[in-house]
Design an enzyme around this catalytic site. Structure first.
Site, PDB file in Angstrom:
ATOM      1  N   ARG A  92       0.856  -1.184   0.000  1.00 37.91           N
ATOM      2  CA  ARG A  92       0.000   0.000   0.000  1.00 37.91           C
ATOM      3  C   ARG A  92       0.892   1.234   0.000  1.00 37.91           C
ATOM      4  NH1 ARG A  92      -3.712  -2.648  -1.620  1.00 37.91           N
ATOM      5  NH2 ARG A  92      -5.747  -2.922  -0.640  1.00 37.91           N
TER       6      ARG A  92
ATOM      7  N   HIS B 285      -1.801  -0.266  -9.762  1.00 33.40           N
ATOM      8  CA  HIS B 285      -2.480  -1.160  -8.797  1.00 33.40           C
ATOM      9  C   HIS B 285      -3.000  -2.422  -9.490  1.00 33.40           C
ATOM     10  CE1 HIS B 285      -4.711  -1.257  -4.700  1.00 33.40           C
ATOM     11  NE2 HIS B 285      -4.534  -2.491  -5.155  1.00 33.40           N
TER      12      HIS B 285
HETATM   13  P1  NDP Z   1      -1.983 -10.576   5.761  1.00 35.08           P
HETATM   14  O1  NDP Z   1      -2.901  -9.889   6.700  1.00 35.08           O
HETATM   15  O2  NDP Z   1      -2.128 -12.039   5.529  1.00 35.08           O
HETATM   16  O3  NDP Z   1      -0.458 -10.341   6.200  1.00 35.08           O
HETATM   17  C1  NDP Z   1      -0.003  -9.135   6.684  1.00 35.08           C
HETATM   18  C2  NDP Z   1       1.438  -9.335   7.165  1.00 35.08           C
HETATM   19  O4  NDP Z   1       1.922  -8.068   7.620  1.00 35.08           O
HETATM   20  C3  NDP Z   1       1.526 -10.296   8.355  1.00 35.08           C
HETATM   21  O5  NDP Z   1       2.678 -11.080   8.262  1.00 35.08           O
HETATM   22  C4  NDP Z   1       1.632  -9.351   9.556  1.00 35.08           C
HETATM   23  O6  NDP Z   1       2.332  -9.875  10.665  1.00 35.08           O
HETATM   24  C5  NDP Z   1       2.448  -8.229   8.936  1.00 35.08           C
HETATM   25  N1  NDP Z   1       2.285  -7.009   9.736  1.00 35.08           N
HETATM   26  C6  NDP Z   1       1.154  -6.329  10.019  1.00 35.08           C
HETATM   27  N2  NDP Z   1       1.415  -5.273  10.813  1.00 35.08           N
HETATM   28  C7  NDP Z   1       2.740  -5.288  11.024  1.00 35.08           C
HETATM   29  C8  NDP Z   1       3.622  -4.471  11.768  1.00 35.08           C
HETATM   30  N3  NDP Z   1       3.181  -3.418  12.466  1.00 35.08           N
HETATM   31  N4  NDP Z   1       4.941  -4.781  11.792  1.00 35.08           N
HETATM   32  C9  NDP Z   1       5.405  -5.856  11.096  1.00 35.08           C
HETATM   33  N5  NDP Z   1       4.619  -6.682  10.372  1.00 35.08           N
HETATM   34  C10 NDP Z   1       3.305  -6.391  10.337  1.00 35.08           C
HETATM   35  O7  NDP Z   1      -2.106  -9.791   4.383  1.00 35.08           O
HETATM   36  P2  NDP Z   1      -1.867 -10.344   2.903  1.00 35.08           P
HETATM   37  O8  NDP Z   1      -0.546 -11.002   2.853  1.00 35.08           O
HETATM   38  O9  NDP Z   1      -3.052 -11.087   2.449  1.00 35.08           O
HETATM   39  O10 NDP Z   1      -1.816  -8.959   2.094  1.00 35.08           O
HETATM   40  C11 NDP Z   1      -0.860  -7.968   2.400  1.00 35.08           C
HETATM   41  C12 NDP Z   1      -1.253  -6.656   1.750  1.00 35.08           C
HETATM   42  O11 NDP Z   1      -1.037  -6.720   0.340  1.00 35.08           O
HETATM   43  C13 NDP Z   1      -2.737  -6.289   1.839  1.00 35.08           C
HETATM   44  O12 NDP Z   1      -3.048  -5.747   3.110  1.00 35.08           O
HETATM   45  C14 NDP Z   1      -2.878  -5.273   0.734  1.00 35.08           C
HETATM   46  O13 NDP Z   1      -2.588  -3.987   1.238  1.00 35.08           O
HETATM   47  C15 NDP Z   1      -1.806  -5.686  -0.269  1.00 35.08           C
HETATM   48  N6  NDP Z   1      -2.387  -6.184  -1.535  1.00 35.08           N
HETATM   49  C16 NDP Z   1      -2.090  -5.518  -2.686  1.00 35.08           C
HETATM   50  C17 NDP Z   1      -2.559  -5.968  -3.904  1.00 35.08           C
HETATM   51  C18 NDP Z   1      -2.198  -5.282  -5.154  1.00 35.08           C
HETATM   52  O14 NDP Z   1      -2.734  -5.597  -6.215  1.00 35.08           O
HETATM   53  N7  NDP Z   1      -1.269  -4.341  -5.135  1.00 35.08           N
HETATM   54  C19 NDP Z   1      -3.411  -7.161  -3.984  1.00 35.08           C
HETATM   55  C20 NDP Z   1      -3.663  -7.786  -2.718  1.00 35.08           C
HETATM   56  C21 NDP Z   1      -3.158  -7.308  -1.536  1.00 35.08           C
HETATM   57  P3  NDP Z   1       1.763 -11.140  11.494  1.00 35.08           P
HETATM   58  O15 NDP Z   1       1.924 -12.322  10.539  1.00 35.08           O
HETATM   59  O16 NDP Z   1       2.660 -11.207  12.648  1.00 35.08           O
HETATM   60  O17 NDP Z   1       0.322 -10.841  11.792  1.00 35.08           O
HETATM   61  C1  OXD Z   2      -6.457  -5.998  -2.486  1.00 34.31           C
HETATM   62  C2  OXD Z   2      -5.965  -5.226  -3.609  1.00 34.31           C
HETATM   63  O1  OXD Z   2      -6.268  -5.552  -1.371  1.00 34.31           O
HETATM   64  O2  OXD Z   2      -6.371  -5.522  -4.747  1.00 34.31           O
HETATM   65  O3  OXD Z   2      -7.040  -7.076  -2.684  1.00 34.31           O
HETATM   66  O4  OXD Z   2      -5.164  -4.306  -3.453  1.00 34.31           O
END
Ligand code: NDP
Ligand code: OXD
Length: 308
Positions: free
Chosen positions: A223, A271
């Site tokens: 993001r 995106h």
């Molecule tokens: P998850 O919720 O499965 O994973 C998030 C990860 O971030 C976890 O490992 C979590 O740690 C870690 N995290 C959260 N807060 C912190 C912090 N303060 N410090 C360190 N680590 C942290 O999300 P996804 O993997 O499913 O997706 C990740 C992001 O990808 C989405 O939130 C979205 O913003 C983005 N995205 C973008 C897309 C695009 O097309 N560009 C498509 C889909 C998603 P822990 O494991 O310890 O909880």
């Molecule tokens: C999602 C994205 O969060 O598309 O799924 O960014």
């Protein structure tokens, strides 16, 4: 009959209707799927943040809201949403992200841009092997873990950083402030797959960018707010960061006058890193409705306090 409201952009209806109905039937659920149910009759909502729904208060009997997006920052703080919220974890979305991240890591690793620029000259320069190119992934959730595993299988020494401790085969897993310092200090390529929360804003800022080795490259499909844009532009201008590939931004579409567009060392993508696929996400929604109906815990429920 379970009433499910489809609350995404209208053009998504044609893509989702048949896969959702097929998944509900396969799960043995009797569902009436529509875009125009009377709110007080709705049992579940399939939601996307770029649709028109923002007030959940009239959905008085709604048991859960299922986001079609993985990132829930646009909805997680919505006070009218008092029912459980689940984010999307979808095999198609994960596969798309693994392919996009791997492609962009390999672009940097193999210096594909140089080959294209030098295609009329015979100036051999053999790239190092993946085993000589440390990659760090910030975020080890559904998407970060999948990318970490694939890159590790390709031979890259992969370090991952998350909020909590992890144990992933072939990946050096770190957490906490010290963990971030360590994760960045050796990274030649950094991939951001963190959610957008209060705690993750500006994870890459002037101080943390300075921890990276000179010439590091950054890939952000997470993001926009994860990066302090002013600090990144300064680090690109000074040459400390060699290049950045950015898929997500604080304002989307990225405004026409944003310096990223014209920067020679930035690649902007709109995106598109990964998208939820109707065919692979419909069974996930059906399974969550099944769970809701029998009182089992939902899959991928968002922790409202943590914001993801
Ligand atoms: P998850 O919720 O499965 O994973 C998030 C990860 O971030 C976890 O490992 C979590 O740690 C870690 N995290 C959260 N807060 C912190 C912090 N303060 N410090 C360190 N680590 C942290 O999300 P996804 O993997 O499913 O997706 C990740 C992001 O990808 C989405 O939130 C979205 O913003 C983005 N995205 C973008 C897309 C695009 O097309 N560009 C498509 C889909 C998603 P822990 O494991 O310890 O909880
Ligand atoms: C999602 C994205 O969060 O598309 O799924 O960014």
């Amino acid at each position: 009959m379970i009433r499910v409201q489809f609350a995404a952009r209208p053009e998504r209806w044609d893509e989702y209707q048949a896969p959702l109905e097929a998944a509900f039937a396969k799960a043995g659920l009797s569902v009436d799927l529509r875009r125009d149910h009377a709110p007080e009759t709705v049992g579940y909502i399939a939601y996307a943040p770029n649709g028109t729904l923002s007030d959940f208060a009239p959905y008085t009997r709604c048991k859960a809201v299922f986001s079609l997006w993985a990132g829930v920052e646009k909805i997680v703080g919505n006070d009218s949403l008092t029912m459980p919220l689940c984010r999307m974890v979808d095999p198609g979305l994960t596969a798309g992200m693994v392919e996009w991240v791997t492609g962009h890591v390999l672009r940097y690793h193999l210096d594909i841009d140089r080959s294209i620029a030098m295609q009329d000259q015979w100036v051999p320069q053999t790239p190092p092997l993946a085993m000589q190119r440390p990659v760090t992934i910030l975020g080890l959730g559904a998407l970060g873990q999948a990318c970490a595993k694939t890159l590790s299988q390709l031979g890259f020494p992969v370090t991952g950083w998350a909020r909590s401790a992890k144990d992933i085969d072939g990946v050096t897993c770190l957490h906490g402030c010290d963990g971030l310092e360590q994760a960045l200090s050796t990274a030649e390529i950094v991939v951001l797959l963190l959610p957008d929360t209060r705690a993750t804003e500006n994870t890459l800022n002037a101080e943390t960018l300075a921890l990276l080795p000179k010439g590091a490259r950054i890939i952000n499909p997470g993001r926009g707010p994860l990066i302090d844009d002013t600090a990144l532009l300064a680090a690109l201008d000074s040459g400390h960061i060699a290049h950045a590939t950015l898929d997500v931004f604080r304002i989307e579409p990225l405004p026409a006058d944003h310096p990223y567009w014209a920067h020679p060392n930035v690649t902007v993508t709109p995106h598109i890193a990964a998208e939820t696929r109707a065919i692979t996400s419909a069974p996930v929604i059906a399974e969550n409705i099944r769970r809701g109906e029998v009182g089992e815990p939902y899959l991928h429920q968002v922790d409202r306090a943590l914001g993801y």
